[in-house]
Motif scaffolding. Sequence first.
Motif, PDB file in Angstrom:
ATOM      1  N   UNK A   1     -19.745   6.685  -0.444  1.00 41.48           N
ATOM      2  CA  UNK A   1     -18.708   6.562   0.576  1.00 41.48           C
ATOM      3  C   UNK A   1     -17.365   6.671  -0.134  1.00 41.48           C
ATOM      4  N   UNK A   2     -16.755   7.824  -0.020  1.00 41.45           N
ATOM      5  CA  UNK A   2     -15.451   8.038  -0.633  1.00 41.45           C
ATOM      6  C   UNK A   2     -14.385   7.689   0.399  1.00 41.45           C
ATOM      7  N   UNK A   3     -13.325   7.023  -0.037  1.00 40.86           N
ATOM      8  CA  UNK A   3     -12.343   6.543   0.924  1.00 40.86           C
ATOM      9  C   UNK A   3     -10.918   6.723   0.422  1.00 40.86           C
ATOM     10  N   UNK A   4     -10.021   6.818   1.388  1.00 35.84           N
ATOM     11  CA  UNK A   4      -8.582   6.761   1.155  1.00 35.84           C
ATOM     12  C   UNK A   4      -8.046   5.722   2.134  1.00 35.84           C
ATOM     13  N   UNK A   5      -7.319   4.743   1.568  1.00 36.59           N
ATOM     14  CA  UNK A   5      -6.719   3.683   2.378  1.00 36.59           C
ATOM     15  C   UNK A   5      -5.213   3.725   2.194  1.00 36.59           C
ATOM     16  N   UNK A   6      -4.504   3.571   3.289  1.00 36.89           N
ATOM     17  CA  UNK A   6      -3.050   3.516   3.243  1.00 36.89           C
ATOM     18  C   UNK A   6      -2.567   2.089   3.383  1.00 36.89           C
ATOM     19  N   UNK A   7      -1.554   1.732   2.608  1.00 45.50           N
ATOM     20  CA  UNK A   7      -0.934   0.413   2.712  1.00 45.50           C
ATOM     21  C   UNK A   7       0.092   0.486   3.837  1.00 45.50           C
ATOM     22  N   UNK A   8      -0.011  -0.404   4.821  1.00 46.57           N
ATOM     23  CA  UNK A   8       0.812  -0.287   6.020  1.00 46.57           C
ATOM     24  C   UNK A   8       1.580  -1.560   6.336  1.00 46.57           C
ATOM     25  N   UNK A   9       2.714  -1.347   6.988  1.00 48.81           N
ATOM     26  CA  UNK A   9       3.456  -2.436   7.619  1.00 48.81           C
ATOM     27  C   UNK A   9       2.834  -2.626   9.000  1.00 48.81           C
ATOM     28  N   UNK A  10       2.392  -3.846   9.291  1.00 48.00           N
ATOM     29  CA  UNK A  10       1.788  -4.104  10.598  1.00 48.00           C
ATOM     30  C   UNK A  10       2.835  -4.099  11.707  1.00 48.00           C
ATOM     31  N   UNK A  11       4.092  -4.288  11.358  1.00 47.75           N
ATOM     32  CA  UNK A  11       5.172  -4.224  12.346  1.00 47.75           C
ATOM     33  C   UNK A  11       5.541  -2.771  12.653  1.00 47.75           C
ATOM     34  N   UNK A  12       5.752  -1.968  11.598  1.00 43.99           N
ATOM     35  CA  UNK A  12       6.150  -0.568  11.772  1.00 43.99           C
ATOM     36  C   UNK A  12       4.976   0.351  12.107  1.00 43.99           C
ATOM     37  N   UNK A  13       3.743  -0.075  11.721  1.00 43.60           N
ATOM     38  CA  UNK A  13       2.527   0.736  11.909  1.00 43.60           C
ATOM     39  C   UNK A  13       2.636   2.055  11.141  1.00 43.60           C
ATOM     40  N   UNK A  14       3.241   1.978   9.961  1.00 39.80           N
ATOM     41  CA  UNK A  14       3.442   3.121   9.074  1.00 39.80           C
ATOM     42  C   UNK A  14       3.106   2.702   7.653  1.00 39.80           C
ATOM     43  N   UNK A  15       2.774   3.697   6.821  1.00 32.04           N
ATOM     44  CA  UNK A  15       2.525   3.382   5.415  1.00 32.04           C
ATOM     45  C   UNK A  15       3.817   2.963   4.737  1.00 32.04           C
ATOM     46  N   UNK A  16       3.663   2.003   3.842  1.00 36.01           N
ATOM     47  CA  UNK A  16       4.783   1.474   3.055  1.00 36.01           C
ATOM     48  C   UNK A  16       4.302   1.301   1.622  1.00 36.01           C
TER      49      UNK A  16
END
Length: 164
Positions: free
Chosen positions: A117-132
Amino acid sequence: MSGALRVEDMAGIEPSLVLTVPPEFEDENGHVNIRHYFDLHVRAADRTFEVLGINEGYRAARGMSVFSVDHRVRYLDEVLVGQDVEVYVLFLARSAKIVHGVQALFNATTGSLANTFEFVEGHVSLEQRRTVPWPDDVAARLDAAIADGKTWPALPHEPGLGLR
């Protein structure tokens, strides 16, 4: 499959998840249904990210988390009810906002690699709903996990996901 990665190759690396497959995982074909493989990988990833400090406290205090961006799943051998499985998580690389890794699910009863299972995870702001960007402390823990020297033998495929 000759030369394939086997559970013995993981000596010295701690599995993120160990489980005896329960009867409810069986499908109409008599083996573990694909939805349960995904669940096992999610559970292993959750435990691994918790070790890195990305947990309920992190989400509550910092308002950040990780979101799945991409997955590549490969099925290499079947797993049956009553067999033991072990899931290992390895981080391969990271960028300012993304981490790329791979998981191996072994049938510990037979010693064979059942699934990757190869994965890519993005670190996100839960307020902005965007990667940070990763905070410095988390980035340092990710860098240490990537560089800790616990590298796996070659997997039976070339990684197909790049950092974005």
